[in-house]
Scaffold this motif. Sequence first.
Motif, short mmCIF file in Angstrom:
data_model
loop_
_atom_site.label_atom_id
_atom_site.label_comp_id
_atom_site.label_asym_id
_atom_site.label_seq_id
_atom_site.Cartn_x
_atom_site.Cartn_y
_atom_site.Cartn_z
N ARG A 37 -54.09 51.57 5.38
CA ARG A 37 -54.28 52.87 6.00
C ARG A 37 -54.04 52.80 7.50
NH1 ARG A 37 -57.37 57.91 4.87
NH2 ARG A 37 -57.12 57.23 2.74
N ASP A 38 -54.51 51.75 8.15
CA ASP A 38 -54.28 51.62 9.59
C ASP A 38 -52.80 51.53 9.90
OD1 ASP A 38 -56.97 51.71 10.04
OD2 ASP A 38 -57.22 49.53 10.17
N ALA A 39 -52.06 50.77 9.08
CA ALA A 39 -50.61 50.66 9.30
C ALA A 39 -49.92 52.00 9.09
CB ALA A 39 -50.03 49.60 8.37
N ALA A 40 -50.39 52.74 8.07
CA ALA A 40 -49.79 54.05 7.79
C ALA A 40 -50.05 55.02 8.94
CB ALA A 40 -50.34 54.61 6.49
N ARG A 41 -51.26 55.00 9.48
CA ARG A 41 -51.57 55.89 10.60
C ARG A 41 -50.74 55.54 11.83
NH1 ARG A 41 -58.19 56.47 10.30
NH2 ARG A 41 -58.23 57.86 8.49
N ALA A 42 -50.56 54.25 12.07
CA ALA A 42 -49.75 53.84 13.21
C ALA A 42 -48.30 54.29 13.04
CB ALA A 42 -49.82 52.32 13.38
N ALA A 43 -47.78 54.16 11.83
CA ALA A 43 -46.41 54.61 11.56
C ALA A 43 -46.29 56.12 11.73
CB ALA A 43 -45.99 54.20 10.15
N TRP A 44 -47.30 56.86 11.29
CA TRP A 44 -47.30 58.32 11.44
C TRP A 44 -47.27 58.71 12.92
CZ3 TRP A 44 -46.51 63.10 10.54
CH2 TRP A 44 -47.32 64.12 11.02
N GLU A 45 -48.11 58.07 13.74
CA GLU A 45 -48.13 58.39 15.16
C GLU A 45 -46.80 58.04 15.82
OE1 GLU A 45 -50.34 60.10 16.59
OE2 GLU A 45 -51.86 60.09 15.01
N GLU A 46 -46.21 56.94 15.41
CA GLU A 46 -44.90 56.56 15.97
C GLU A 46 -43.83 57.59 15.59
OE1 GLU A 46 -41.63 52.90 15.67
OE2 GLU A 46 -43.65 52.69 14.79
N TRP A 47 -43.86 58.02 14.33
CA TRP A 47 -42.88 59.01 13.87
C TRP A 47 -43.04 60.32 14.62
CZ3 TRP A 47 -42.89 63.78 11.33
CH2 TRP A 47 -41.68 64.15 10.74
N ARG A 48 -44.27 60.75 14.86
CA ARG A 48 -44.54 62.00 15.57
C ARG A 48 -43.97 61.98 16.98
NH1 ARG A 48 -50.73 63.05 15.70
NH2 ARG A 48 -50.09 65.05 16.60
#
Length: 308
Positions: free
Chosen positions: A1-12
């Motif tokens: 989940r932490d990796a997914a959130r980091a990827a989401w913030e990077e994509w945004r």
Amino acid sequence: RDAARAAWEEWRGSSRLETAGPRSQALFGQLYANVVGDLEGPETSLLRGVYKRTWYANQVLLGRMQALASCLRREGVSPLVLNDAALALGYYADLGHRPIDCLDLLVPAAAWDRSLAAAAGDGWRLDDDASFGSPTALSIATFTSRREGSLRIWTNLFAAQPRHDTEARLWREARSLELNGHTFHVLGAGEQLLCTSAEALRRHEVPLARYADAWLVARTITSEHDWARVVWKAQRYEHVLPLRNMLRFLGRNVSLALPAWLLPELRRLAISHGELLQYRPACDTVGLKAKAAILRVLRARPAGSLRA
């Protein structure tokens, strides 16, 4: 989940939901359910809408599929569900996670004509240009509907001889799933993993959603005995190349736990000419790429043009 959130913030930081392409949109249902739903931000409402729309559209499609399956059963045909609908039903947490882009049903070869007639009688229109058939090889009839989207009826999914034994295995190893009081029979996990890998590795660039599909299916195969059966099926059905590419990616990038012997064994197996022609993007060595190129040249030559 932490990796997914980091990827989401990077994509945004470099992209917008409103202008995202289909490859990203295919992940929005999972994104909302697994990452964004418990975060605050202006995108949450939009992603919630995508999730709910996906859930509703999938329910409508599956209801339509149940009606067609009932028509087929009245004709003595017991279909198997595969690909999008099987994945959404059998592997994702709920129907809002993954859109069903096309309904896919597998029928026995002996029931091919009856199945096409039943689909036409149920209101589906055959698209001849997107269909192909063979008495002994993979055959797919593509249908369209103004409201229900697209439908494909398959037969000879794996054309290994003897075909009657291959078909019997597929139906014997199918899974039964319940939805809204109806029973669906879906392709077994090993066969679905082979199909998902093949669908992905026919392309030069694999959509990330296809890796998510394969990861979820592969996680359900837990024993070495079951993995050994998958390897046997990959060799018998000529799906070694896409399977080994898919599993290597998942092992490296999402830490899918695999038996230590599995990938070396897949690399040891011979690759058929059919695989080299069908899955050219999956050719991962210089030797395989050269063989695939030579086969394409030989196949393109007019009959009798090659001299010894």
